[in-house]
Design a protein around this motif. Structure first.
Motif, PDB file in Angstrom:
ATOM      1  N   GLN A  52     -24.361  94.534  63.489  1.00  0.00           N
ATOM      2  CA  GLN A  52     -24.239  93.966  64.829  1.00  0.00           C
ATOM      3  C   GLN A  52     -22.939  94.416  65.501  1.00  0.00           C
ATOM      4  O   GLN A  52     -21.849  94.287  64.968  1.00  0.00           O
ATOM      5  CB  GLN A  52     -24.259  92.429  64.724  1.00  0.00           C
ATOM      6  N   GLY A  53     -23.090  94.981  66.715  1.00  0.00           N
ATOM      7  CA  GLY A  53     -21.929  95.369  67.494  1.00  0.00           C
ATOM      8  C   GLY A  53     -21.258  96.657  67.072  1.00  0.00           C
ATOM      9  O   GLY A  53     -20.200  97.005  67.599  1.00  0.00           O
ATOM     10  N   LEU A  74     -20.062  80.782  59.053  1.00  0.00           N
ATOM     11  CA  LEU A  74     -18.611  80.986  59.089  1.00  0.00           C
ATOM     12  C   LEU A  74     -18.121  81.814  57.909  1.00  0.00           C
ATOM     13  O   LEU A  74     -17.099  82.503  57.996  1.00  0.00           O
ATOM     14  CB  LEU A  74     -17.895  79.642  59.126  1.00  0.00           C
ATOM     15  N   ALA A  75     -18.838  81.764  56.785  1.00  0.00           N
ATOM     16  CA  ALA A  75     -18.436  82.511  55.595  1.00  0.00           C
ATOM     17  C   ALA A  75     -19.005  83.919  55.570  1.00  0.00           C
ATOM     18  O   ALA A  75     -18.638  84.715  54.696  1.00  0.00           O
ATOM     19  CB  ALA A  75     -18.893  81.757  54.337  1.00  0.00           C
ATOM     20  N   HIS A  76     -19.878  84.250  56.501  1.00  0.00           N
ATOM     21  CA  HIS A  76     -20.572  85.539  56.470  1.00  0.00           C
ATOM     22  C   HIS A  76     -19.770  86.608  57.214  1.00  0.00           C
ATOM     23  O   HIS A  76     -19.155  86.328  58.256  1.00  0.00           O
ATOM     24  CB  HIS A  76     -21.957  85.395  57.113  1.00  0.00           C
ATOM     25  N   PRO A  77     -19.762  87.846  56.719  1.00  0.00           N
ATOM     26  CA  PRO A  77     -19.013  88.914  57.400  1.00  0.00           C
ATOM     27  C   PRO A  77     -19.482  89.194  58.829  1.00  0.00           C
ATOM     28  O   PRO A  77     -18.730  89.755  59.633  1.00  0.00           O
ATOM     29  CB  PRO A  77     -19.271  90.142  56.509  1.00  0.00           C
ATOM     30  N   VAL A  78     -20.704  88.802  59.190  1.00  0.00           N
ATOM     31  CA  VAL A  78     -21.219  89.107  60.522  1.00  0.00           C
ATOM     32  C   VAL A  78     -20.739  88.095  61.565  1.00  0.00           C
ATOM     33  O   VAL A  78     -20.992  88.285  62.760  1.00  0.00           O
ATOM     34  CB  VAL A  78     -22.769  89.138  60.511  1.00  0.00           C
ATOM     35  N   ALA A  79     -20.016  87.060  61.155  1.00  0.00           N
ATOM     36  CA  ALA A  79     -19.680  85.968  62.075  1.00  0.00           C
ATOM     37  C   ALA A  79     -18.987  86.462  63.340  1.00  0.00           C
ATOM     38  O   ALA A  79     -19.360  86.086  64.457  1.00  0.00           O
ATOM     39  CB  ALA A  79     -18.809  84.930  61.355  1.00  0.00           C
ATOM     40  N   GLY A  80     -17.952  87.290  63.198  1.00  0.00           N
ATOM     41  CA  GLY A  80     -17.223  87.765  64.368  1.00  0.00           C
ATOM     42  C   GLY A  80     -18.093  88.578  65.310  1.00  0.00           C
ATOM     43  O   GLY A  80     -18.063  88.388  66.533  1.00  0.00           O
ATOM     44  N   ALA A  81     -18.892  89.484  64.757  1.00  0.00           N
ATOM     45  CA  ALA A  81     -19.762  90.318  65.587  1.00  0.00           C
ATOM     46  C   ALA A  81     -20.875  89.495  66.224  1.00  0.00           C
ATOM     47  O   ALA A  81     -21.295  89.768  67.356  1.00  0.00           O
ATOM     48  CB  ALA A  81     -20.355  91.440  64.738  1.00  0.00           C
ATOM     49  N   SER A  82     -21.346  88.481  65.498  1.00  0.00           N
ATOM     50  CA  SER A  82     -22.380  87.604  66.049  1.00  0.00           C
ATOM     51  C   SER A  82     -21.850  86.834  67.254  1.00  0.00           C
ATOM     52  O   SER A  82     -22.525  86.718  68.288  1.00  0.00           O
ATOM     53  CB  SER A  82     -22.870  86.642  64.969  1.00  0.00           C
ATOM     54  N   TRP A  83     -20.631  86.294  67.153  1.00  0.00           N
ATOM     55  CA  TRP A  83     -20.007  85.595  68.265  1.00  0.00           C
ATOM     56  C   TRP A  83     -19.802  86.556  69.443  1.00  0.00           C
ATOM     57  O   TRP A  83     -20.021  86.197  70.605  1.00  0.00           O
ATOM     58  CB  TRP A  83     -18.686  84.984  67.825  1.00  0.00           C
ATOM     59  N   GLU A  84     -19.387  87.775  69.150  1.00  0.00           N
ATOM     60  CA  GLU A  84     -19.195  88.771  70.208  1.00  0.00           C
ATOM     61  C   GLU A  84     -20.510  89.032  70.948  1.00  0.00           C
ATOM     62  O   GLU A  84     -20.541  89.101  72.178  1.00  0.00           O
ATOM     63  CB  GLU A  84     -18.665  90.068  69.595  1.00  0.00           C
TER      64      GLU A  84
END
Length: 388
Positions: A204-205, A278-288
């Protein structure tokens, strides 16, 4: 019903043009929005997935001519694209009689076939509007965490629990792959398309790497491009193009790719609840991705959107060029409560020279972050972008 931002735009379009096409993925709320418009004026609603309603249109010109004084709503228009030719004749007859506006509202999944049929038959007579799932500018601030986890499809967002929501999204994905996409014509193995969709969620992203996707799927690059085009046409995936200004920099040329609904990202990756997210590596890209979809939806019609990145590391997450403004807005997206900007953003700002610089973050207050840069909660920046 949660109020939809597009309602006023749809009402205005029906007052200006003979036909409006409201396009978007299934279950995004197109029918609910259309029926809200129907409640305000004489209307007739036909669902083209219903055998009874399709039978009424065995002679479409005869049936529709009987409702010349009403708004005719045709749902799931991709099931009967041949109707566009009949609509053209009825629109032209209506124009000669002074009945040239607000005759037809057609709803459907945005497919290449649908757009091709309508553009050939209704050029100059139809306006396209896009309705996506609910976004951060349309829900209450207290619903923002649920929106991020569950996505904006109303039945998923408003489900009684996270588990029920996840089951709904899993069923949605399976139905799209096994029923809806085959109905639109392309013969694509459902499992192959699911694997591609899942790989896009994992990345993602990130910049599109078609060669890597092709190797993982054991297909050629043209096949990956065709599959990706389909997901983009169905408004399930977004390709965000790089900005190419008249600058002497080595700019990145590949687009970024996002699965457009954050809830679908999480369903494809098996993320069941907020703690797992929140523990998943995709969290930041998902929020973006959540923020980008909301900001694009809130921006005025005719807005152009890009990202900016150079080979040297200068980067801006989102550039928004609103109509009538000579320079873009530069928007950086941060998930935490204490946003900090890297050197690459400042370097990119010197190159792009944006009209405004904004940072989206997860907090609730708007404040100046640095000289010429403001930090915004996501819903508040959506409202700011929508202003003239």
């Amino acid at each position: 019903m949660i109020p939809r931002r597009l309602l006023s735009t749809l009402t205005a379009a029906l007052a200006e043009v003979p036909a409006v096409a409201l396009l978007g993925p299934r279950q995004a709320g197109k029918t609910t929005l259309a029926l809200a418009v129907a409640d305000t004026r004489p209307s007739v609603y036909l669902d083209l997935e219903s055998e009874a309603d399709r039978t009424k249109l065995a002679d479409p010109e005869l049936y529709l001519a009987q409702h010349a004084d009403k708004l005719v709503i045709l749902d799931e228009i991709q099931r009967a694209p041949q109707l566009f030719q009949s609509l053209r004749g009825l629109i032209d007859k209506g124009r000669r009689r002074g009945q040239g506006r607000g005759r037809f509202l057609v709803l459907g999944s945005a497919s290449m076939d649908l757009l091709r049929q309508s553009s050939e038959s209704l050029a100059g007579r139809i306006r396209y509007l896009e309705l996506g799932p609910l976004d951060a500018g349309e829900v209450e601030p207290r619903q923002l965490d649920a929106l991020w986890l569950r996505g904006g499809f109303p039945e998923s967002l408003l489900a009684e629990s996270d588990a029920v929501s996840l089951r709904w999204r899993s069923d949605f994905i399976r139905t799209y792959l096994e029923r809806d996409i085959p109905q639109l014509g392309p013969r694509i193995p459902a499992e192959t398309l699911r694997r591609l969709w899942t790989m896009l969620a994992h990345s993602q992203g990130e910049l599109l790497n078609a060669a890597s996707l092709a190797r993982a799927l054991a297909v050629d690059g043209k096949t990956v491009a065709r599959y990706l085009d389909l997901l983009v046409d169905l408004l399930l995936v977004r390709r965000l193009a790089p900005w190419h200004g008249n600058v002497r920099k080595r700019l990145v040329k590949s687009p970024k790719v996002y699965v457009r609904d954050s809830g679908l990202v999480h369903a494809l990756l098996g993320i069941a609840d907020g703690e797992a997210l929140l523990a998943h590596p995709v969290a930041g890209a998902s929020w973006e991705g959540l923020a980008i979809e909301a900001l694009i939806a809130a921006a005025p019609p005719g807005t152009q959107v890009y990202f900016f990145r150079t080979a040297a590391g200068a980067e801006i997450d989102l550039l928004i060029e609103r109509p009538g403004e000579r320079r873009p807005w530069a928007i950086e997206i941060k998930r935490g409560l204490a946003p900090k900007l890297e050197r690459g953003f400042y370097a990119a700002r010197e190159t792009v020279k944006p009209i405004r610089c904004c940072v989206v973050y997860s907090g609730r207050e708007r404040f100046p972050l640095a000289e010429g840069i403001e930090a915004f909660p996501l819903p508040e920046l959506c409202a700011e972008l929508a202003r003239p």
